[in-house]
Structures are given as structure tokens and as C-alpha cells.
Design a protein around this motif. Structure first.
Motif, short mmCIF file in Angstrom:
data_model
loop_
_atom_site.label_atom_id
_atom_site.label_comp_id
_atom_site.label_asym_id
_atom_site.label_seq_id
_atom_site.Cartn_x
_atom_site.Cartn_y
_atom_site.Cartn_z
N ARG A 62 0.82 -1.21 0.00
CA ARG A 62 0.00 0.00 0.00
C ARG A 62 0.86 1.27 0.00
O ARG A 62 0.41 2.32 -0.46
CB ARG A 62 -0.95 -0.01 1.19
N ARG A 63 2.08 1.18 0.47
CA ARG A 63 3.01 2.32 0.41
C ARG A 63 3.70 2.39 -0.95
O ARG A 63 4.45 3.33 -1.22
CB ARG A 63 4.06 2.22 1.51
N GLY A 64 3.50 1.40 -1.79
CA GLY A 64 4.12 1.37 -3.12
C GLY A 64 5.60 1.09 -3.06
O GLY A 64 6.35 1.53 -3.94
N GLU A 65 6.04 0.29 -2.06
CA GLU A 65 7.47 0.04 -1.87
C GLU A 65 7.90 -1.32 -2.41
O GLU A 65 9.07 -1.68 -2.31
CB GLU A 65 7.82 0.14 -0.38
N VAL A 66 6.97 -2.08 -2.99
CA VAL A 66 7.31 -3.33 -3.67
C VAL A 66 6.75 -3.25 -5.09
O VAL A 66 5.92 -2.40 -5.39
CB VAL A 66 6.71 -4.57 -2.94
N ASP A 67 7.24 -4.13 -5.94
CA ASP A 67 6.78 -4.11 -7.33
C ASP A 67 5.31 -4.51 -7.42
O ASP A 67 4.86 -5.46 -6.76
CB ASP A 67 7.61 -5.08 -8.18
N ASN A 68 4.58 -3.80 -8.25
CA ASN A 68 3.19 -4.14 -8.53
C ASN A 68 3.19 -5.23 -9.59
O ASN A 68 3.05 -4.98 -10.78
CB ASN A 68 2.43 -2.90 -9.02
N SER A 69 3.40 -6.47 -9.12
CA SER A 69 3.55 -7.56 -10.08
C SER A 69 2.79 -8.80 -9.63
O SER A 69 2.55 -9.01 -8.44
CB SER A 69 5.04 -7.92 -10.24
N GLU A 70 2.45 -9.62 -10.60
CA GLU A 70 1.76 -10.88 -10.30
C GLU A 70 2.69 -11.84 -9.56
O GLU A 70 2.23 -12.71 -8.82
CB GLU A 70 1.25 -11.52 -11.60
N ILE A 71 4.00 -11.67 -9.76
CA ILE A 71 4.96 -12.55 -9.08
C ILE A 71 4.85 -12.36 -7.56
O ILE A 71 4.87 -13.32 -6.79
CB ILE A 71 6.40 -12.26 -9.56
N CYS A 72 4.72 -11.10 -7.13
CA CYS A 72 4.59 -10.81 -5.69
C CYS A 72 3.33 -11.44 -5.13
O CYS A 72 3.35 -12.06 -4.05
CB CYS A 72 4.56 -9.30 -5.47
N LEU A 73 2.24 -11.30 -5.84
CA LEU A 73 0.97 -11.85 -5.35
C LEU A 73 1.00 -13.38 -5.35
O LEU A 73 0.46 -14.02 -4.44
CB LEU A 73 -0.18 -11.33 -6.20
N ALA A 74 1.66 -13.95 -6.36
CA ALA A 74 1.77 -15.41 -6.42
C ALA A 74 2.59 -15.94 -5.25
O ALA A 74 2.30 -17.02 -4.71
CB ALA A 74 2.39 -15.82 -7.75
N SER A 75 3.61 -15.18 -4.85
CA SER A 75 4.44 -15.58 -3.71
C SER A 75 3.61 -15.62 -2.43
O SER A 75 3.75 -16.52 -1.60
CB SER A 75 5.61 -14.60 -3.55
N LEU A 76 2.71 -14.64 -2.29
CA LEU A 76 1.82 -14.62 -1.12
C LEU A 76 0.90 -15.84 -1.13
O LEU A 76 0.71 -16.50 -0.10
CB LEU A 76 0.97 -13.35 -1.12
N LYS A 77 0.34 -16.12 -2.28
CA LYS A 77 -0.60 -17.24 -2.38
C LYS A 77 0.08 -18.58 -2.10
O LYS A 77 -0.57 -19.53 -1.65
CB LYS A 77 -1.23 -17.27 -3.77
N SER A 78 1.39 -18.65 -2.33
CA SER A 78 2.09 -19.92 -2.20
C SER A 78 2.11 -20.44 -0.77
O SER A 78 2.28 -21.64 -0.54
CB SER A 78 3.52 -19.79 -2.72
N VAL A 79 1.96 -19.53 0.21
CA VAL A 79 1.95 -19.98 1.61
C VAL A 79 0.53 -20.16 2.13
O VAL A 79 0.33 -20.50 3.30
CB VAL A 79 2.73 -19.00 2.53
N CYS A 80 -0.45 -19.91 1.26
CA CYS A 80 -1.86 -20.04 1.67
C CYS A 80 -2.48 -21.23 0.97
O CYS A 80 -2.46 -21.30 -0.27
CB CYS A 80 -2.65 -18.78 1.31
N ASP A 81 -3.04 -22.16 1.71
CA ASP A 81 -3.76 -23.26 1.10
C ASP A 81 -4.97 -22.71 0.34
O ASP A 81 -5.58 -21.73 0.76
CB ASP A 81 -4.23 -24.24 2.17
N ILE A 82 -5.30 -23.34 -0.76
CA ILE A 82 -6.40 -22.83 -1.59
C ILE A 82 -7.72 -22.83 -0.82
O ILE A 82 -8.65 -22.07 -1.14
CB ILE A 82 -6.51 -23.67 -2.89
N SER A 83 -7.82 -23.66 0.21
CA SER A 83 -9.05 -23.69 1.01
C SER A 83 -8.95 -22.82 2.26
O SER A 83 -9.89 -22.76 3.05
CB SER A 83 -9.38 -25.14 1.42
#
Length: 379
Positions: A298-319
Motif C-alpha cells: 500500500r506504500r508502493g514500496e514493492v513491485d506491482n507484479s503478479e509474481i509478488c501476489l503469487a508468492s503470497l498465495k504460495s503460503v496459503c492453502d487454496i481452502s
């Protein structure tokens, strides 16, 4: 005191003003570094104790102003009040102990004879604490004369001078150090004495904390002259007490590392959170990482990329599911997807996020229930 089933791995007992809380750090980065370290690594098996000269009123005001964690135990009014948990339940046994050889009315009578003393605000006058302001050059003479007068009246009191201006009169059995000794005694009686205790302070009213047997101690780099003088006269050869080279909460983190009390690298000091891996999966650490990423996003200090969001999802079970206190439920992957709409909306602002009281429970072979409070601050 009953939150942990066994002995705490670590109990940190810290003063607040100019120790845990740095009033010269407008971004609050020092305390935020500590918060992330504590919630990621210590909340589950350790105890956090705040020991402050503030009254309950001023303590609650500070909590509204600064990004503070919720302690397990709060020692208030220079060690004259001990409370437990979120509801700040008072320790009645401590109150009974302090009533011995104490008469607040006599203290008020005798102090009126000293024109050098200026009574502090009503919120700072407590059942077992009478507080004044006094000029630094007059403090020692006033303390000596006042001590003699009160002794002649049959009272057994303790007079503490700190901060270059504050003079507190307490029962002899009170004080930050005595309050900690009392807690240690209660823990020992219950078979739950913490394995390690680290005391942290910056001023004269913290000196007693460093006298408790077997504790580790840190005087933060910005410690006041009165505490440094006490240390030079009483504890300069004690290897368990250090004078940190870093200010406030950063000095506390430094002491954790110096004494090898546990992890001392705050998640806030890890540049690339996507590369930070624990030896084993720790849900508390992952929650801390998630909300640090949320802050940076939200501070715009990381890249606005799908790679970042995919990294977050990788530690979350789909359920995996996020349950808001209102009862609203949302899949974790859906929560991550919703971040696309708020990227950089806090850019240029003093926007900070921290989590508090992160508590975990394993409910399946690969499933965890994590409860926590999330706070945001924007300036």
C-alpha cells in the motif's frame, strides 16, 4: 499469568518512555521492528511485561498514540500497581503488601512543608504513589530531609528521583524492582519461573530492575545520566548488564542477540520477505510477513507484479479462510487478489501496519488456526 502452560522461554520487562517507545522516532521504526520480532518468534512461548512510571490513565493515552503491543502483564505507577491481561485485572495480593507501613495522608502533610516540590497532575497521584516535580539541583537535599521527616512519622517509604525532574514517594516495598521480584516469586511458587528474564530501561526509576538476581539487563544507548551513574557505582563489573549502542527498542533487540536469548533479526530487517524461510513452517511468522508485505504494497514500496501476489498465495492453502471479527469469511486467495485495487494508495504517507497477540493452534496435520489483532496507523 495462566496463558502459558509451562515456563516462559523469555520474559522481557521493559520501561516504556524512551526505552520501548522512542519519542524522537516519528516513523516509530524502532518499536515496529521489535513488534515484528516478538510476534513472529516469541508471543507463543514468552511473556511481555511493560513496567512504567505512568499511571493507568497516561498509559492508556500512550497506547492510543504509539504502535504498542498488548503486554501479558503491566506494572504501573513506578511499580505500585500490577495488572494482568487485556482487561488489566489488578493483583490484590500486591495491594495488601504495599499497605504495610504506608499512610498517604501523612505523606501529603509532610510534603506540603517543601516549597521546592510541585505536585504533579491528579492522574499521577495513586493510592501508593505521591508524585512531584523538583528542580534537579534541589532534588538530593529535598530527598534527604523528606526521608528523615517521614521516618520520624513512622512510615517506611522509598523516594525515587528520575528523568531530571520527577520525584515519586512510594511504600518501601514498592518500585519496579520489587514488583518484578514479586512476580518472580509468584511464578516460582507455581513452578513457572521464566527460563530467562531481560530487563530494559533508561532512567533512574529503572535502576531497581537491574538488581534482581539472575536477570539480564540492557540500558538503551539513550539512557539518562542518573542510570549510567548508578550502573558505574553498583554494577559496572556485571557481565549480565550492557549499555546498548542502539536507541530504545532497537537496543532491546540488540540485547536479545548479545545474550543469545533467541532470534534477534526482526522480519522488518529482511529486505526480501519472499526469500525469508524458517527451518520449519511457523504460522505466526507467516502472518507477520503477510502484513508487512501489505504495508509495503500500500506504500508502493514493492513491485506491482503478479509474481509478488503469487508468492503470497504460495503460503496459503487454496481452502484457507480469513474470518473477520464481524463474522465475514473470505478465502485467503481472494484476499490476496483484492490487493490489486489498493496498490500505492498510501504512498508518501506515514502508513504503518502491525499485528498483535498472534496466537496459533494446529488443528490438523497441515492446518492451523491463527488468531491475531491487526492495527493500522496513518499520518
Amino acid at each position: 499469568m495462566d496463558r502459558l502452560a509451562g515456563n516462559a522461554h523469555l520474559m522481557i520487562v521493559s520501561d516504556l518512555d524512551h526505552t520501548m517507545v522512542d519519542h524522537h522516532d516519528p516513523e516509530n521504526l524502532s518499536i515496529l521492528r521489535f513488534n515484528a520480532l516478538w510476534e513472529a518468534n516469541y508471543r507463543s512461548n514468552s511473556l511481555l511485561v511493560f513496567s512504567t512510571g505512568r499511571s493507568p490513565t497516561l498509559y492508556k493515552e500512550l497506547r492510543k498514540e504509539k504502535p504498542m503491543l498488548t503486554p501479558d502483564i503491566t506494572i504501573l505507577s513506578v511499580g505500585t500497581e500490577i495488572t494482568y491481561g487485556n482487561s488489566m485485572v489488578p493483583d490484590d495480593g500486591w495491594v495488601e503488601f504495599l499497605n504495610q507501613k504506608w499512610d498517604r495522608n501523612i505523606v501529603s502533610e509532610e510534603t506540603q512543608k517543601f516549597t521546592e516540590l510541585t505536585l504533579q497532575s491528579g492522574t499521577e497521584q495513586r493510592p501508593h504513589k505521591v508524585s512531584f516535580y523538583v528542580q534537579k539541583e534541589k532534588a538530593q537535599d529535598v530527598m534527604k530531609s523528606l526521608s528523615t521527616l517521614l521516618k520520624e512519622r513512622g512510615l517506611d517509604v522509598k523516594i525515587i528521583y528520575s528523568g531530571g525532574m520527577d520525584l515519586d514517594i512510594l511504600p518501601q516495598g514498592a518500585g519496579k524492582g520489587q514488583a518484578l521480584a514479586y512476580l518472580h516469586q509468584k511464578f516460582k511458587a507455581a513452578g513457572k519461573l521464566p527460563k530467562n528474564t531481560l530487563v530494559c530501561g533508561d532512567s533512574g526509576n529503572d535502576a531497581e530492575l537491574f538488581t534482581i538476581p539472575d536477570v539480564h539487563g540492557v540500558m538503551v544507548s539513550n539512557a539518562q545520566e542518573e542510570l549510567l551513574q548508578w550502573h558505574a557505582a553498583n554494577a559496572k563489573d556485571n557481565p549480565k548488564i550492557i549499555h546498548a549502542t542502539e536507541r530504545c527498542a532497537s537496543g532491546i533487540i540488540q540485547a536479545i542477540g548479545h545474550f543469545n536469548l533467541g532470534p534477534s533479526i526482526s522480519p522488518r530487517d529482511v529486505m526480501d520477505l519472499s526469500d525469508s524461510k524458517m527451518e520449519k513452517f511457523e504460522p505466526a511468522y507467516e502472518v507477520v510477513k503477510l502484513y508487512m508485505f501489505y504495508e509495503k504494497w500500500r506504500r508502493g514500496e514493492v513491485d506491482n507484479s503478479e509474481i509478488c501476489l503469487a508468492s503470497l498465495k504460495s503460503v496459503c492453502d487454496i481452502s484457507g479462510t480469513y474470518v473477520h471479527p464481524s463474522g465475514t469469511e473470505k478465502h485467503l486467495h481472494e484476499c490476496v487478489n483484492s490487493l490489486r485495487t489498493c496498490y500505492g494508495d498510501q504512498n508518501g504517507k506515514q502508513f504503518r501496519v502491525w499485528v498483535d497477540q498472534v496466537l496459533t493452534a494446529q488443528v490438523g496435520s497441515d492446518s492451523w488456526l491463527v488468531k491475531f489483532k491487526k492495527w493500522e496507523q496513518s499520518g
